[in-house]
Design a protein around this motif. Structure first.
Motif, mmCIF file in Angstrom:
data_model
loop_
_atom_site.group_PDB
_atom_site.id
_atom_site.type_symbol
_atom_site.label_atom_id
_atom_site.label_comp_id
_atom_site.label_asym_id
_atom_site.label_seq_id
_atom_site.Cartn_x
_atom_site.Cartn_y
_atom_site.Cartn_z
ATOM 1 N N SER A 54 0.832 -1.206 0.000
ATOM 2 C CA SER A 54 0.000 0.000 0.000
ATOM 3 C C SER A 54 0.867 1.256 0.000
ATOM 4 C CB SER A 54 -0.916 0.033 1.227
ATOM 5 O OG SER A 54 -1.861 -0.984 1.181
ATOM 6 N N ILE A 55 1.878 1.263 0.856
ATOM 7 C CA ILE A 55 2.769 2.424 0.928
ATOM 8 C C ILE A 55 3.455 2.648 -0.412
ATOM 9 C CG2 ILE A 55 4.916 3.288 1.964
ATOM 10 C CD1 ILE A 55 3.948 1.893 4.596
ATOM 11 N N ASP A 56 4.006 1.581 -0.992
ATOM 12 C CA ASP A 56 4.687 1.724 -2.284
ATOM 13 C C ASP A 56 3.750 2.266 -3.352
ATOM 14 O OD1 ASP A 56 7.032 0.709 -1.191
ATOM 15 O OD2 ASP A 56 6.710 -1.324 -1.958
ATOM 16 N N ALA A 57 2.546 1.702 -3.442
ATOM 17 C CA ALA A 57 1.587 2.129 -4.465
ATOM 18 C C ALA A 57 1.105 3.547 -4.213
ATOM 19 C CB ALA A 57 0.412 1.164 -4.509
ATOM 20 N N ASP A 58 0.876 3.893 -2.968
ATOM 21 C CA ASP A 58 0.403 5.227 -2.624
ATOM 22 C C ASP A 58 1.445 6.286 -2.973
ATOM 23 O OD1 ASP A 58 -1.355 7.166 -1.592
ATOM 24 O OD2 ASP A 58 -0.553 6.947 0.435
ATOM 25 N N VAL A 59 2.699 6.037 -2.624
ATOM 26 C CA VAL A 59 3.759 6.994 -2.926
ATOM 27 C C VAL A 59 3.857 7.223 -4.430
ATOM 28 C CG1 VAL A 59 6.278 7.311 -2.908
ATOM 29 C CG2 VAL A 59 5.093 6.592 -0.826
ATOM 30 N N ARG A 113 1.484 -1.060 -12.292
ATOM 31 C CA ARG A 113 2.943 -1.227 -12.304
ATOM 32 C C ARG A 113 3.513 -1.035 -10.898
ATOM 33 N NH1 ARG A 113 4.284 2.457 -15.915
ATOM 34 N NH2 ARG A 113 5.006 4.026 -14.478
ATOM 35 N N ALA A 114 2.982 -0.066 -10.161
ATOM 36 C CA ALA A 114 3.468 0.180 -8.796
ATOM 37 C C ALA A 114 3.190 -1.026 -7.906
ATOM 38 C CB ALA A 114 2.812 1.434 -8.226
ATOM 39 N N VAL A 115 1.999 -1.615 -8.025
ATOM 40 C CA VAL A 115 1.659 -2.793 -7.222
ATOM 41 C C VAL A 115 2.549 -3.966 -7.614
ATOM 42 C CG1 VAL A 115 -0.153 -4.497 -6.757
ATOM 43 C CG2 VAL A 115 -0.697 -2.048 -6.734
ATOM 44 N N LYS A 116 2.745 -4.171 -8.906
ATOM 45 C CA LYS A 116 3.591 -5.280 -9.383
ATOM 46 C C LYS A 116 5.039 -5.099 -8.926
ATOM 47 C CE LYS A 116 5.002 -7.806 -13.582
ATOM 48 N NZ LYS A 116 5.747 -8.708 -12.777
#
Length: 141
Positions: A54-59, A113-116
């Motif tokens: 979640s943090i990675d995708a949110d950023v 792409r962010a989630v992957k």
């Protein structure tokens, strides 16, 4: 020189079946056994798996626009088999909406792409679970 790769928490028993974990920065979270409103250790694991990605995708996406909604569900099935108790069928599902318009379109395009990338490379929690690593338990003298 400090070791910026080392991670740790300390856990203190507060009463029967209730505990508080404290990180080196002073943050705390309480947890306990099932049957109370507190998170169980398994629920904390699920939250950590989902929280990391979640943090990675949110950023990545919020650089373009703030989401209208951002909810992540994490689930798994607890089994007890020849390997003992563990979780199977772990699933992380993102429910994210962005505003209409060019900035929202960019964020929507980046999200998969962010989630992957988080799942495949960056999320230490899910990467550790998937790769597997030995856990050593000892009793201090």
């Amino acid at each position: 020189m400090t070791d910026d790769t080392h991670r740790s928490v300390s856990i203190e028993r507060t009463s029967s079946g209730h505990y508080t974990a404290t990180n080196p920065r002073g943050g705390t979270i309480s947890f306990g056994s099932s049957g109370t409103a507190e998170f169980t250790p398994v629920e904390l694991l699920l939250a950590a798996i989902g929280g990391c990605t979640s943090i990675d995708a949110d950023v990545a996406t919020s650089r373009h626009t703030e989401p209208d909604g951002f909810t992540v569900t994490v689930s798994g099935t607890k089994v007890n088999d020849e390997q003992g108790q563990h979780l199977t069928d772990l699933a992380v599902t993102f429910h994210v909406t962005f505003p209409e318009g060019e900035e929202g379109d960019r964020a929507r395009a980046i999200l998969p792409r962010a989630v992957k990338n988080s799942h495949d490379r960056y999320c230490t929690v899910s990467r550790t679970v998937e790769i597997g690593t030995p856990v050593t338990s000892t009793i201090a003298e």
